[in-house]
Write an enzyme that holds these catalytic residues in place. Sequence first.
Site, PDB file in Angstrom:
ATOM      1  N   GLU A   1       0.832  -1.211   0.000  1.00  0.00           N
ATOM      2  CA  GLU A   1       0.000   0.000   0.000  1.00  0.00           C
ATOM      3  C   GLU A   1       0.865   1.259   0.000  1.00  0.00           C
ATOM      4  OE1 GLU A   1      -2.681  -0.809  -1.032  1.00  0.00           O
ATOM      5  OE2 GLU A   1      -4.224  -0.689   0.510  1.00  0.00           O
TER       6      GLU A   1
ATOM      7  N   THR B   1      -5.050   6.986  -5.372  1.00  0.00           N
ATOM      8  CA  THR B   1      -5.183   7.242  -3.934  1.00  0.00           C
ATOM      9  C   THR B   1      -4.293   8.407  -3.506  1.00  0.00           C
ATOM     10  OG1 THR B   1      -5.764   4.942  -3.514  1.00  0.00           O
ATOM     11  CG2 THR B   1      -4.946   6.189  -1.639  1.00  0.00           C
TER      12      THR B   1
HETATM   13  N1  HSE Z   1      -8.056   4.930   3.694  1.00  0.00           N
HETATM   14  C1  HSE Z   1      -7.493   5.052   2.399  1.00  0.00           C
HETATM   15  C2  HSE Z   1      -7.861   6.411   1.832  1.00  0.00           C
HETATM   16  C3  HSE Z   1      -8.032   3.965   1.523  1.00  0.00           C
HETATM   17  O1  HSE Z   1      -9.025   6.781   1.945  1.00  0.00           O
HETATM   18  O2  HSE Z   1      -6.998   7.098   1.303  1.00  0.00           O
HETATM   19  C4  HSE Z   1      -7.492   3.998   0.132  1.00  0.00           C
HETATM   20  O3  HSE Z   1      -8.029   2.936  -0.585  1.00  0.00           O
END
Ligand code: HSE
Length: 307
Positions: free
Chosen positions: A128, A181
Amino acid sequence: MREIKIFSPATVANISCGFDILGLCLDTIGDEMVVREVAEKGIKITHIIGQDLPFETENNVAGVAALALLANIETTVGFEIEIYKNIKPGSGIGSSAASAAGAVFAINELLGKPFSTMELISFAMQGEKLASGSAHADNVSPALLGGFTLVRSYEPLEVLKIDAPTELYVTIIHPQIEIKTSASRAVLKNQVPLKKMVKQMGNFGGLISGLYTSNYDLISRSLHDEIIEPNRSVLIPEFNQVKMSVSNAGALGAGISGSGPSIFALCRGKNIATKVGGIMSEIYDKTDIEYEIHVSKINPEGIRIIK
Ligand code: HSE
C-alpha cells in the site's frame, strides 16, 4: 513444485466515518493469483493478466509485500507470482490491497504458516505504501481477515475483526475513471475542527455498535462522514445525486469507497441492494461515463484458496 491458487477479494475502506481504520470485504469481485515455490531465491512476477502493471518486483505492490515477508524469515527457496487482475487500479475497491495481501497470504501458506495474520497485514501494508505513499491497513485487513475490520492502532498494529450483520449487502458503482489514492489523499486537510471531530466520533462509535448488535437503523444513522467526503466527493461525477437517490430508495447510507471513484451503499437485504444498483445505473446512464455495478454480501473469510 508446490503452488497455490487463491481468490483475493476487493474491499471497501473508510466506510464513511472510519477514515484509514475501517474496512469491509466483498465477495463477488476479486483477483486470482497463483504463487509457486521455486528453487531460485527471491520473488519473481511472471504473469500479470488484465492490467498493465510493473513486473519489476520492487515496483510491484505484490512484489514489495512479498519481499517484506521474506525479509523476516530464512528460506532456501523463492517464489513466482502470477496475477490475474479483475480489480482495476485506481477504482477505490482495494486493487493494490488485493495483490499485496494475496501475495503474502499465499507465500505464508506455502511456507507452512509461520506468520500471524497481524504480521501478514504489516507486510501487505508495504505494498500500500508503494501504491499510494501511505501504509494504510484498511483494505489489506479486510482482505486478509474477512468481515469488517477496525484498525484499533497502527503503532503497534492491532486490528479487530467484526462479523457482519447477516442481512447486510453492499452495492458498488465503479465509474470507469481512475482516481489515484495519492491524488485523493492530497486534497485532504491536515487539521480537523473540534466540532467535526466530535460528530465523527459519535458516528463512528454508533456504526461499530450497530454492527455488533445488528441494529440496521443505528448503522444507517451513523453512516456520515463530516471530514473526508466533503473534500473528495467533488472528484466523483454525480456523487451527491447517487448518494441522495439511493438513500431515498431504502439504502442504509452511501459514501465514497476508499479513495474513490467507486461509491458504495450499505443495504439491508438483497432486494434493496439490487434496486439500489438499478438507481445508480439510471443516474450514470445519463452521463457518458461507463461504469460497473457490483452487488455483494460481506465476505466473512477474506482471501480463499481455490486449489
Ligand atoms: N483509507 C485510504 C484512503 C483507503 O481513503 O486514502 C485507500 O483505498
